[in-house]
Design a protein around this motif. Structure first.
Motif, short mmCIF file in Angstrom:
data_model
loop_
_atom_site.label_atom_id
_atom_site.label_comp_id
_atom_site.label_asym_id
_atom_site.label_seq_id
_atom_site.Cartn_x
_atom_site.Cartn_y
_atom_site.Cartn_z
N ILE A 142 0.84 -1.21 0.00
CA ILE A 142 0.00 0.00 0.00
C ILE A 142 0.87 1.25 0.00
CG2 ILE A 142 -1.60 1.35 1.41
CD1 ILE A 142 -2.85 -1.35 2.25
N LEU A 143 1.88 1.29 0.85
CA LEU A 143 2.74 2.47 0.94
C LEU A 143 3.51 2.70 -0.36
CD1 LEU A 143 4.17 2.07 4.55
CD2 LEU A 143 2.37 3.62 3.79
N ALA A 144 4.04 1.61 -0.92
CA ALA A 144 4.79 1.73 -2.16
C ALA A 144 3.91 2.27 -3.28
CB ALA A 144 5.39 0.38 -2.54
N GLY A 145 2.68 1.77 -3.37
CA GLY A 145 1.76 2.25 -4.39
C GLY A 145 1.37 3.70 -4.17
N HIS A 146 1.14 4.07 -2.92
CA HIS A 146 0.76 5.44 -2.58
C HIS A 146 1.88 6.41 -2.95
CE1 HIS A 146 -0.67 8.92 -0.45
NE2 HIS A 146 0.32 8.88 0.42
N PHE A 179 -1.57 1.74 -7.32
CA PHE A 179 -1.65 0.53 -6.50
C PHE A 179 -1.75 -0.72 -7.35
CE2 PHE A 179 -3.63 3.89 -3.91
CZ PHE A 179 -2.81 3.84 -2.79
N PRO A 180 -1.07 -1.80 -6.95
CA PRO A 180 -1.28 -3.09 -7.63
C PRO A 180 -2.62 -3.69 -7.22
CG PRO A 180 0.17 -3.37 -5.75
CD PRO A 180 -0.10 -1.89 -5.86
N ALA A 181 -3.04 -4.70 -7.96
CA ALA A 181 -4.34 -5.32 -7.66
C ALA A 181 -4.31 -6.04 -6.31
CB ALA A 181 -4.71 -6.30 -8.77
#
Length: 254
Positions: free
Chosen positions: A53-57, A63-65
């Protein structure tokens, strides 16, 4: 009624949000049911979801699925700190990644078996794991809530709910596993474990009290001693600061 964690984390993709909430519920449920090893193991899986979640944010809310595990977890968390300040808040870039590393290490470095140790550390590790997991979830609500600040605060308060190992959730009811406790003490424990208050009908179901009229006398006595606040009109009860102190000093001490 307080907003649910699902609504509070509404800025996250549905599937990823579902993974997060499901894993967090597993951590707290295992702790309540005294499954110390499972608590620690599941908190490690929670770390992987939170990292995703943090990496996507920090990558522009890309965000990945679903969540995945980075090859080198501690290195991956440190790399998040290198993101530019414009990518996200200090909490998302620095504070949360630094919290994830020691929590993840409980599972991978300590080892849930602790063979050869002088003291069985499983309970100690599980206690650390559940409270760190609660703090992390509350911080995610603070970052990602799609609701008002007041509502988000209530969700945070419920997420850092006091988890009591002698309570066991079974569907919609919560059982007090110590059968030697009286009705008043069992009521205090149930109210202690829920910061937003509990309706009298839920209390009677959990405590298997068939006659609500008689049980209301218990609530009234606790209210009179200022251990709880009981509103007969709404049916809601909430533990008071005096009641919290009584539970912690008298009922929860080893």
């Amino acid at each position: 009624m307080p907003v649910s964690a699902t609504a509070a984390l509404g800025q996250l993709p549905t599937e990823l949000r579902g993974e997060l909430i499901t894993e967090f519920e597993k951590v707290t449920r295992n702790f309540r049911e005294r499954r110390w090893e499972a608590t620690t193991l599941d908190s490690g899986r929670l770390c992987e979801i939170v990292y995703t979640i943090l990496a996507g944010h920090l990558d522009g809310d890309n965000f990945p699925a679903t969540a995945s595990k980075p090859a080198q977890f501690d290195t991956a968390c440190k790399d998040l700190e290198k993101k530019p300040k414009t990518a996200g808040s200090d909490s998302a870039r620095v504070v949360l990644p630094r919290m994830l590393v020691p929590l993840y290490a409980l599972r991978n470095k300590r080892g849930v078996g602790h063979v050869g140790g002088d003291v069985d550390a499983n309970f100690m590790d599980a206690t650390v794991a559940v409270h760190m997991s609660q703090w992390i979830m509350a911080e995610l609500v603070r970052i990602f809530h799609a609701i008002s600040v007041e509502e988000a605060t209530k969700v945070v308060e419920s997420l850092v709910d006091r988890t009591v190992p002698i309570l066991w959730q079974v569907g919609d009811v919560v059982r007090v596993l110590d059968t030697g406790l009286g009705l008043e003490d069992s009521t205090l424990l149930l109210l202690y474990s829920d910061v937003v208050g509990v309706h009298e009908k839920k209390l009677t179901a959990s405590l298997e009290q068939d006659k609500l009229f008689n049980y209301r006398r218990v609530l009234s006595r606790l209210h009179g001693r200022r251990l709880i606040e009981y509103d007969r009109d709404s049916g809601m009860s909430m533990i008071s600061p005096t009641g919290i102190t009584d539970v912690e000093e008298r009922l929860l001490k080893p």
